[in-house]
Design a protein around this motif. Structure first.
Motif, PDB file in Angstrom:
ATOM      1  N   ILE A  39       1.049  -1.144   0.090  1.00  0.00           N
ATOM      2  CA  ILE A  39      -0.075  -0.001  -0.329  1.00  0.00           C
ATOM      3  C   ILE A  39       0.816   1.153   0.123  1.00  0.00           C
ATOM      4  CG2 ILE A  39      -1.783   1.218   1.257  1.00  0.00           C
ATOM      5  CD1 ILE A  39      -2.846  -1.335   0.390  1.00  0.00           C
ATOM      6  N   PRO A  40       0.910   2.164  -0.895  1.00  0.00           N
ATOM      7  CA  PRO A  40       1.759   3.187  -1.105  1.00  0.00           C
ATOM      8  C   PRO A  40       1.291   4.149   0.000  1.00  0.00           C
ATOM      9  CG  PRO A  40       0.168   3.396  -2.913  1.00  0.00           C
ATOM     10  CD  PRO A  40      -0.079   2.077  -2.376  1.00  0.00           C
ATOM     11  N   VAL A  41       2.342   4.964   0.371  1.00  0.00           N
ATOM     12  CA  VAL A  41       1.917   6.127   1.423  1.00  0.00           C
ATOM     13  C   VAL A  41       0.843   6.907   1.371  1.00  0.00           C
ATOM     14  CG1 VAL A  41       2.879   7.942   2.845  1.00  0.00           C
ATOM     15  CG2 VAL A  41       4.383   5.894   2.180  1.00  0.00           C
ATOM     16  N   SER A  42       0.661   7.374  -0.017  1.00  0.00           N
ATOM     17  CA  SER A  42      -0.243   8.414  -0.523  1.00  0.00           C
ATOM     18  C   SER A  42      -1.757   7.816  -0.467  1.00  0.00           C
ATOM     19  CB  SER A  42      -0.116   8.928  -1.893  1.00  0.00           C
ATOM     20  OG  SER A  42       0.025   7.649  -2.958  1.00  0.00           O
ATOM     21  N   LEU A  43      -2.002   6.261  -0.422  1.00  0.00           N
ATOM     22  CA  LEU A  43      -3.198   5.834  -0.373  1.00  0.00           C
ATOM     23  C   LEU A  43      -3.528   5.364   0.896  1.00  0.00           C
ATOM     24  CD1 LEU A  43      -3.488   4.216  -3.990  1.00  0.00           C
ATOM     25  CD2 LEU A  43      -4.553   6.205  -3.209  1.00  0.00           C
ATOM     26  N   ALA A  44      -2.759   4.824   1.889  1.00  0.00           N
ATOM     27  CA  ALA A  44      -2.624   4.102   3.259  1.00  0.00           C
ATOM     28  C   ALA A  44      -3.689   4.629   4.069  1.00  0.00           C
ATOM     29  CB  ALA A  44      -1.135   4.173   3.880  1.00  0.00           C
ATOM     30  N   HIS A  45      -3.581   6.120   4.026  1.00  0.00           N
ATOM     31  CA  HIS A  45      -4.753   6.644   5.094  1.00  0.00           C
ATOM     32  C   HIS A  45      -6.092   6.393   4.409  1.00  0.00           C
ATOM     33  CE1 HIS A  45      -3.915   9.929   2.402  1.00  0.00           C
ATOM     34  NE2 HIS A  45      -4.828  10.513   2.810  1.00  0.00           N
ATOM     35  N   PHE A  46      -6.263   6.455   3.537  1.00  0.00           N
ATOM     36  CA  PHE A  46      -7.598   6.526   2.635  1.00  0.00           C
ATOM     37  C   PHE A  46      -8.092   4.803   3.018  1.00  0.00           C
ATOM     38  CE2 PHE A  46      -6.775  10.175  -0.057  1.00  0.00           C
ATOM     39  CZ  PHE A  46      -7.927  10.979   0.417  1.00  0.00           C
ATOM     40  N   TRP A  47      -7.245   4.059   2.574  1.00  0.00           N
ATOM     41  CA  TRP A  47      -7.484   2.605   2.774  1.00  0.00           C
ATOM     42  C   TRP A  47      -7.550   2.205   4.571  1.00  0.00           C
ATOM     43  CZ3 TRP A  47      -9.238  -1.208   0.048  1.00  0.00           C
ATOM     44  CH2 TRP A  47      -8.711  -2.655   0.455  1.00  0.00           C
ATOM     45  N   SER A  48      -6.965   2.638   5.192  1.00  0.00           N
ATOM     46  CA  SER A  48      -7.073   2.380   6.602  1.00  0.00           C
ATOM     47  C   SER A  48      -8.365   3.155   7.020  1.00  0.00           C
ATOM     48  CB  SER A  48      -5.844   2.829   7.198  1.00  0.00           C
ATOM     49  OG  SER A  48      -4.653   1.999   7.197  1.00  0.00           O
ATOM     50  N   GLY A  49      -8.570   4.122   6.741  1.00  0.00           N
ATOM     51  CA  GLY A  49      -9.844   4.795   7.114  1.00  0.00           C
ATOM     52  C   GLY A  49     -10.882   4.288   6.515  1.00  0.00           C
ATOM     53  N   ALA A  50     -10.781   3.622   5.365  1.00  0.00           N
ATOM     54  CA  ALA A  50     -12.018   2.840   4.969  1.00  0.00           C
ATOM     55  C   ALA A  50     -12.341   1.751   5.837  1.00  0.00           C
ATOM     56  CB  ALA A  50     -11.919   2.464   3.488  1.00  0.00           C
ATOM     57  N   TRP A  51     -11.324   0.878   6.091  1.00  0.00           N
ATOM     58  CA  TRP A  51     -11.536  -0.167   6.747  1.00  0.00           C
ATOM     59  C   TRP A  51     -12.053  -0.126   8.276  1.00  0.00           C
ATOM     60  CZ3 TRP A  51     -12.457  -4.882   5.465  1.00  0.00           C
ATOM     61  CH2 TRP A  51     -12.048  -5.429   4.268  1.00  0.00           C
ATOM     62  N   LEU A  52     -11.464   1.071   8.743  1.00  0.00           N
ATOM     63  CA  LEU A  52     -11.989   1.537  10.147  1.00  0.00           C
ATOM     64  C   LEU A  52     -13.442   1.945  10.069  1.00  0.00           C
ATOM     65  CD1 LEU A  52     -11.480   2.337  13.160  1.00  0.00           C
ATOM     66  CD2 LEU A  52     -10.583   4.567  12.377  1.00  0.00           C
ATOM     67  N   THR A  53     -13.833   2.616   9.110  1.00  0.00           N
ATOM     68  CA  THR A  53     -15.109   3.173   8.954  1.00  0.00           C
ATOM     69  C   THR A  53     -16.055   1.826   8.675  1.00  0.00           C
ATOM     70  OG1 THR A  53     -14.424   5.120   8.126  1.00  0.00           O
ATOM     71  CG2 THR A  53     -16.931   4.890   7.758  1.00  0.00           C
ATOM     72  N   PHE A  54     -15.761   1.341   7.859  1.00  0.00           N
ATOM     73  CA  PHE A  54     -16.718  -0.146   7.647  1.00  0.00           C
ATOM     74  C   PHE A  54     -16.754  -0.852   8.901  1.00  0.00           C
ATOM     75  CE2 PHE A  54     -17.221  -4.499   6.140  1.00  0.00           C
ATOM     76  CZ  PHE A  54     -18.369  -4.447   5.428  1.00  0.00           C
TER      77      PHE A  54
END
Length: 134
Positions: A39-54
């Motif tokens: 997971i690139p740094v530029s997308l990591a917060h979106f990806w982790s945020g999506a999982w946390l939210t879900f």
């Protein structure tokens, strides 16, 4: 228009959670890490945020199906603080796939508390604008 209104709370929480994860890694880079080999740094917060939210979004309906009833603001606060902290810790344990890591467990509890407060405030705003009902 009603169909779009149904997605506003989830998307708002996703943006909030992603932003808080990003801020944590910017403010305390020794304790919160973004990015991995997958997971690139530029997308990591979106990806982790999506999982946390879900996961947090789905946790309350699961409790309802199990017959567990949370009553009062304090019980809800503690429940969501616990849920946010556990999900953050799990995301960090699977950092290779989530792109999000933490240095110590207590940072998950601290970030879980901050995320919980921010989510509660966002929920109050959504209620005020009648986007959510309860």
């Amino acid at each position: 228009m009603q169909g779009i209104k149904n997605y506003i709370p989830f998307i708002s929480f996703w943006i909030l959670n992603s932003t808080l994860i990003l801020l944590a890694s910017v403010i305390l880079p020794k304790n919160f890490e973004l990015g991995s080999s997958t997971i690139p740094v530029s997308l990591a917060h979106f990806w982790s945020g999506a999982w946390l939210t879900f996961v947090v979004w789905m946790s309350k309906p699961i409790l309802t199906r199990l017959g567990v009833k949370l009553q009062g603001s304090f019980q809800l606060f503690v429940y969501y603080w616990f849920t946010n902290s556990v999900v953050i810790w799990i995301l960090a344990r699977f950092a290779e796939y989530s792109g999000f890591g933490i240095s110590k467990f207590y940072w998950a509890v601290i970030l879980g508390f901050i995320v919980n407060l921010a989510q509660w405030n966002l929920w109050q705003v959504l209620k005020r604008f009648k986007i959510v009902s309860s």
